[in-house]
Motif scaffolding. Structure first.
Motif, mmCIF file in Angstrom:
data_model
loop_
_atom_site.group_PDB
_atom_site.id
_atom_site.type_symbol
_atom_site.label_atom_id
_atom_site.label_comp_id
_atom_site.label_asym_id
_atom_site.label_seq_id
_atom_site.Cartn_x
_atom_site.Cartn_y
_atom_site.Cartn_z
ATOM 1 N N MET A 1 0.827 -1.157 0.000
ATOM 2 C CA MET A 1 0.000 0.000 0.000
ATOM 3 C C MET A 1 0.873 1.221 0.000
ATOM 4 N N ALA A 2 0.509 2.148 -0.824
ATOM 5 C CA ALA A 2 1.288 3.366 -0.962
ATOM 6 C C ALA A 2 1.000 4.271 0.221
ATOM 7 N N SER A 3 2.015 4.900 0.649
ATOM 8 C CA SER A 3 1.906 5.809 1.784
ATOM 9 C C SER A 3 1.286 7.118 1.325
ATOM 10 N N ALA A 4 0.313 7.588 2.120
ATOM 11 C CA ALA A 4 -0.346 8.872 1.808
ATOM 12 C C ALA A 4 0.588 10.003 2.185
ATOM 13 N N PRO A 5 0.404 11.135 1.564
ATOM 14 C CA PRO A 5 1.248 12.266 1.928
ATOM 15 C C PRO A 5 1.068 12.638 3.408
ATOM 16 N N TYR A 6 2.075 13.281 3.982
ATOM 17 C CA TYR A 6 2.132 13.646 5.396
ATOM 18 C C TYR A 6 0.924 14.489 5.801
ATOM 19 N N GLY A 7 0.557 15.464 5.044
ATOM 20 C CA GLY A 7 -0.565 16.344 5.363
ATOM 21 C C GLY A 7 -1.879 15.600 5.431
ATOM 22 N N VAL A 8 -2.091 14.641 4.517
ATOM 23 C CA VAL A 8 -3.331 13.848 4.515
ATOM 24 C C VAL A 8 -3.379 12.986 5.761
ATOM 25 N N ARG A 9 -2.264 12.337 6.105
ATOM 26 C CA ARG A 9 -2.218 11.503 7.305
ATOM 27 C C ARG A 9 -2.496 12.331 8.550
ATOM 28 N N LEU A 10 -1.977 13.547 8.598
ATOM 29 C CA LEU A 10 -2.201 14.448 9.731
ATOM 30 C C LEU A 10 -3.675 14.807 9.843
ATOM 31 N N LEU A 11 -4.316 15.141 8.720
ATOM 32 C CA LEU A 11 -5.732 15.492 8.738
ATOM 33 C C LEU A 11 -6.608 14.309 9.128
ATOM 34 N N VAL A 12 -6.294 13.109 8.627
ATOM 35 C CA VAL A 12 -7.071 11.911 8.971
ATOM 36 C C VAL A 12 -6.897 11.594 10.451
ATOM 37 N N GLY A 13 -5.707 11.725 10.985
ATOM 38 C CA GLY A 13 -5.460 11.480 12.414
ATOM 39 C C GLY A 13 -6.214 12.476 13.277
ATOM 40 N N ALA A 14 -6.208 13.755 12.903
ATOM 41 C CA ALA A 14 -6.939 14.772 13.658
ATOM 42 C C ALA A 14 -8.435 14.511 13.610
ATOM 43 N N ALA A 15 -8.950 14.093 12.453
ATOM 44 C CA ALA A 15 -10.375 13.793 12.321
ATOM 45 C C ALA A 15 -10.749 12.595 13.179
ATOM 46 N N THR A 16 -9.894 11.580 13.240
ATOM 47 C CA THR A 16 -10.160 10.400 14.053
ATOM 48 C C THR A 16 -10.208 10.752 15.537
ATOM 49 N N VAL A 17 -9.253 11.561 15.984
ATOM 50 C CA VAL A 17 -9.239 11.997 17.389
ATOM 51 C C VAL A 17 -10.488 12.819 17.697
ATOM 52 N N ALA A 18 -10.904 13.677 16.763
ATOM 53 C CA ALA A 18 -12.103 14.490 16.964
ATOM 54 C C ALA A 18 -13.337 13.616 17.082
ATOM 55 N N VAL A 19 -13.452 12.572 16.269
ATOM 56 C CA VAL A 19 -14.599 11.666 16.336
ATOM 57 C C VAL A 19 -14.593 10.890 17.647
ATOM 58 N N GLU A 20 -13.411 10.393 18.085
ATOM 59 C CA GLU A 20 -13.315 9.655 19.346
ATOM 60 C C GLU A 20 -13.685 10.533 20.531
ATOM 61 N N GLU A 21 -13.201 11.765 20.545
ATOM 62 C CA GLU A 21 -13.526 12.700 21.631
ATOM 63 C C GLU A 21 -15.005 13.056 21.624
ATOM 64 N N THR A 22 -15.600 13.163 20.458
ATOM 65 C CA THR A 22 -17.035 13.453 20.362
ATOM 66 C C THR A 22 -17.856 12.301 20.927
ATOM 67 N N ILE A 23 -17.409 11.080 20.689
ATOM 68 C CA ILE A 23 -18.100 9.908 21.221
ATOM 69 C C ILE A 23 -17.979 9.881 22.754
ATOM 70 N N ARG A 24 -16.823 10.238 23.299
ATOM 71 C CA ARG A 24 -16.587 10.242 24.753
ATOM 72 C C ARG A 24 -17.140 11.480 25.445
ATOM 73 N N LEU A 25 -17.552 12.474 24.693
ATOM 74 C CA LEU A 25 -17.965 13.758 25.251
ATOM 75 C C LEU A 25 -19.083 13.656 26.278
ATOM 76 N N PRO A 26 -20.122 12.896 26.073
ATOM 77 C CA PRO A 26 -21.185 12.832 27.096
ATOM 78 C C PRO A 26 -20.680 12.348 28.459
ATOM 79 N N LYS A 27 -19.719 11.435 28.451
ATOM 80 C CA LYS A 27 -19.180 10.944 29.725
ATOM 81 C C LYS A 27 -18.247 11.960 30.367
#
Length: 194
Positions: A1-27
């Motif tokens: 699998m080809a490695s995605a550019p650094y900026g794309v990986r950074l944006l996907v990682g930030a989006a994943t953390v944002a989704v996880e925090e949103t799921i944990r937010l009520p608690k």
């Protein structure tokens, strides 16, 4: 699998953390006020401690530079300064109380009758002579004559009804202190009710 550019990986990682925090937010949202309050209290207490330390250091430094003077202002009078006490206030308490209110009343916590007798306070006439009263063995074990009311209260649970009655009879025959008699009588009543 080809490695995605650094900026794309950074944006996907930030989006994943944002989704996880949103799921944990009520608690976690329930914990935020408590966390903020405890952190604010911690900051305030730490600030107060630092301020107090600075004041103490300042006091000790000033005291070493300028030693305190013994002052007795003319307007300040103390009971020890005059034998008559404060003007308008009697030096003796009524009924020869001798100035020690700890042994008076229903809620007396300390037994100071012996100290008052040693100090020369007038003694109440006793119905019985202390020499003719035989000290029960439980009184000797507990060192009963030296106990304060609070100390006696702490030891009452471990005594039997017979021992309590012996202590009550001994108290009535010797010092006849109302708070001690009341405490012992109440404990006997509670023990008999069980």
């Amino acid at each position: 699998m080809a490695s995605a550019p650094y900026g794309v990986r950074l944006l996907v990682g930030a989006a994943t953390v944002a989704v996880e925090e949103t799921i944990r937010l009520p608690k976690t949202i329930l914990m935020y006020p408590m966390t903020l309050a405890s952190q604010a209290a911690q900051i305030v207490m730490r600030f107060q401690q630092n301020l107090a330390e600075l004041v103490i250091k300042g006091d000790s430094t000033l005291e070493s530079i300028f030693p305190p003077k013994e002052e007795n202002p003319e307007w300040a009078t103390f009971d020890e300064d005059s034998a008559d006490g404060i003007e308008g206030v009697p030096t003796e308490l009524p009924d020869g109380a001798g100035g020690d209110r700890r042994a008076e009343g229903r809620f007396a916590l300390y037994s100071v009758a012996d100290a008052a007798l040693d100090a020369g306070a007038p003694a109440k006439p006793a119905e019985h002579s202390n020499n003719s009263v035989v000290e029960p063995s439980v009184a000797a074990e507990l060192d009963y004559p030296a106990l304060t009311l609070a100390q006696l209260r702490a030891r009452l649970q471990s005594l039997s009804v017979d021992e309590l009655e012996a202590l009550l009879a001994y108290e009535q025959a010797t010092k006849a202190r109302a708070p001690f008699e009341t405490l012992l009588a109440n404990r006997i009543t509670r023990a008999n009710a069980k």
